[in-house]
Design an enzyme around this catalytic site. Structure first.
Site, short mmCIF file in Angstrom:
data_model
loop_
_atom_site.label_atom_id
_atom_site.label_comp_id
_atom_site.label_asym_id
_atom_site.label_seq_id
_atom_site.Cartn_x
_atom_site.Cartn_y
_atom_site.Cartn_z
CG HIS A 65 -1.79 -1.16 1.37
ND1 HIS A 65 -3.11 -1.15 0.99
CD2 HIS A 65 -1.55 -2.41 1.85
CE1 HIS A 65 -3.65 -2.33 1.22
NE2 HIS A 65 -2.72 -3.12 1.75
CG ASP A 313 -0.88 -6.78 2.18
OD1 ASP A 313 -1.09 -5.74 1.52
OD2 ASP A 313 -1.78 -7.50 2.63
#
Length: 433
Positions: A65, A313
């Protein structure tokens, strides 16, 4: 001429299966020689004693992200790429869940314009930044984006980063995406079965009094997705695998010849529900950490190739966002700078995995899942490398991290193992937002 000789380094190359001690000469960003001992070098060559160090291909992160655009207080492109390089990553693919989301060609063009702006620059040698495009407008799982336009615009692949519950839509998406030839990543989860659970359902969740998220929320969704894949024939990557039953389903699907790959995250390999007794909000993940049997199945799955790759992640959040009750915390932790030393210490130093097995799951296979040629340490290749000292101690403090955020359960703790240097091909232009 810029030349550097790494003497007696342990050289890894999962592509060719090499694990040997050698001298490695890097000249002007190219691996020019790999020999047992290199004696003849030019006078301006920098010589570095690398005994006890690991030299491997640069690491590749399948999905993480970014705070940019919309949440730069969490992470900017500059800090994200710096954190990636600090952790040994040379390629980084970011998810489309930004503000605004990457769901149309105009947003993609704006990002590319910023990346190519001559006014805001990063050093020339920085990790390659790739962008995942969204399946649906606003990531709402209702209306398909202009998939072909995004593909032509240069997205690395497609994902909504969140579960798609409408299987009819999933089928249409896979039919439309098949001729585009881009990676397709799906997160299998049934939100109705989750029903507000924030911890994997089991004895531990009952004992801690935390709402449970049943394993069937993942496994039932995977079973349904595999049926759609069998019908359409479109290759699919299953992301964020977290349960033992999911590993079984994927193993059976691969044995039947279905075109699927899969990944789990580094956190799901390192920890399980037993580690949640502290109620540390930095252990609030989505999907949640598995039970001990899930963790064991994931470790086996990656080692045996059932699960192809380890994803980071990376999910940065501010101190204020994470300093809340466990069940109320946003899910996710940072990981780009922590994954390699922790995985090495937990899996390789214990003898459970070989060094090549770890590197394959962090470098070679993630690149293949992105439909890219994997980096290699072979002579003649561009220097896309990471030099890692597995015995170097350091403390996880904000001042020692390149990321703007420090939401990690290892904050304040000593880790063993640190990246010494990362080489990224210098012909790739990188720019700071």
């Amino acid at each position: 001429m810029n030349s550097k000789l790494l003497q007696q380094v342990r050289l890894l190359d999962p592509v060719s299966g090499i694990d040997q001690v050698a001298d490695v000469l890097i000249t002007d960003g190219v691996i020019t020689a790999v020999e047992t001992q290199i004696k003849e070098i030019s006078g301006d060559t920098v010589v570095q004693d690398c005994q006890g160090h690991i030299l491997g291909p640069g690491l590749v992160d399948l999905y993480s992200h970014s705070g940019t655009p919309g949440n730069e207080q969490r992470e900017t492109w500059s800090s994200l790429l710096a954190a990636a390089a600090n952790g040994g990553f040379t390629r980084l693919a970011i998810l489309p869940d930004t503000n605004p989301p990457l769901d149309n060609s105009a947003v993609l063009a704006q990002r590319q314009e910023l990346q190519n702006s001559p006014y805001i620059s990063l050093p020339p040698s920085s990790p390659q930044l790739y962008h995942w495009g969204a399946f649906t407008i606003g990531l709402e799982g209702q209306q398909m984006t202009e998939l072909a336009e995004l593909a032509l615009g240069g997205v690395v692949g497609f994902t909504d980063e969140r579960p798609l519950c409408n299987l009819g839509l999933v089928r249409r998406l896979l039919e439309y995406l098949q001729p585009l030839g881009k990676p397709v990543a799906l997160w299998a989860c049934d939100p109705k079965l989750v029903n507000g659970g924030v911890m994997r359902e089991g004895i531990q969740s009952i004992g801690l009094g935390v709402p449970g998220n049943p394993a069937i929320a993942e496994s039932s969704a995977i079973a349904a997705l595999l049926e759609v894949v069998a019908t359409t024939g479109t290759p699919v990557h299953l992301m964020r695998i977290s349960t033992s039953r999911a590993v079984q389903l994927i193993e059976s699907a691969k044995a039947a010849g279905l075109p699927v790959t899969a990944s789990t995250t580094w956190m799901h390999l390192l920890l399980n529900t037993e580690d949640l007794r502290s109620y540390n909000s930095n252990l609030r993940l989505e999907p949640p950490l598995g039970n001990p049997v899930d963790q064991a199945a994931l470790i086996r799955g990656v080692r045996e190739g059932i699960i192809d790759a380890i994803a980071i992640d990376h999910a940065p959040y501010t101190y204020e966002e994470k300093t809340v009750a466990f069940a109320e915390a946003p899910p996710g932790v940072i990981g780009l700078e922590l994954a390699l030393p922790l995985l090495w210490h937990t899996l390789v130093e214990t003898g459970d995995w070989s060094a090549l097995e770890l590197w394959k799951s962090l470098s070679t296979n993630p690149a293949i899942c992105l439909h890219q040629d994997p980096p290699s340490t072979a002579p003649g290749q561009s220097a896309e490398l990471v030099l890692f000292n597995p015995q170097s101690p350091w403390i996880v403090h904000q001042k020692n991290l390149k990321s703007l955020s420090s939401n990690t359960p290892w904050l304040g703790q000593e880790l063993i193992g640190r990246v010494v240097q990362t080489w990224c091909p210098e012909n790739r232009k990188k720019y700071e937002l």
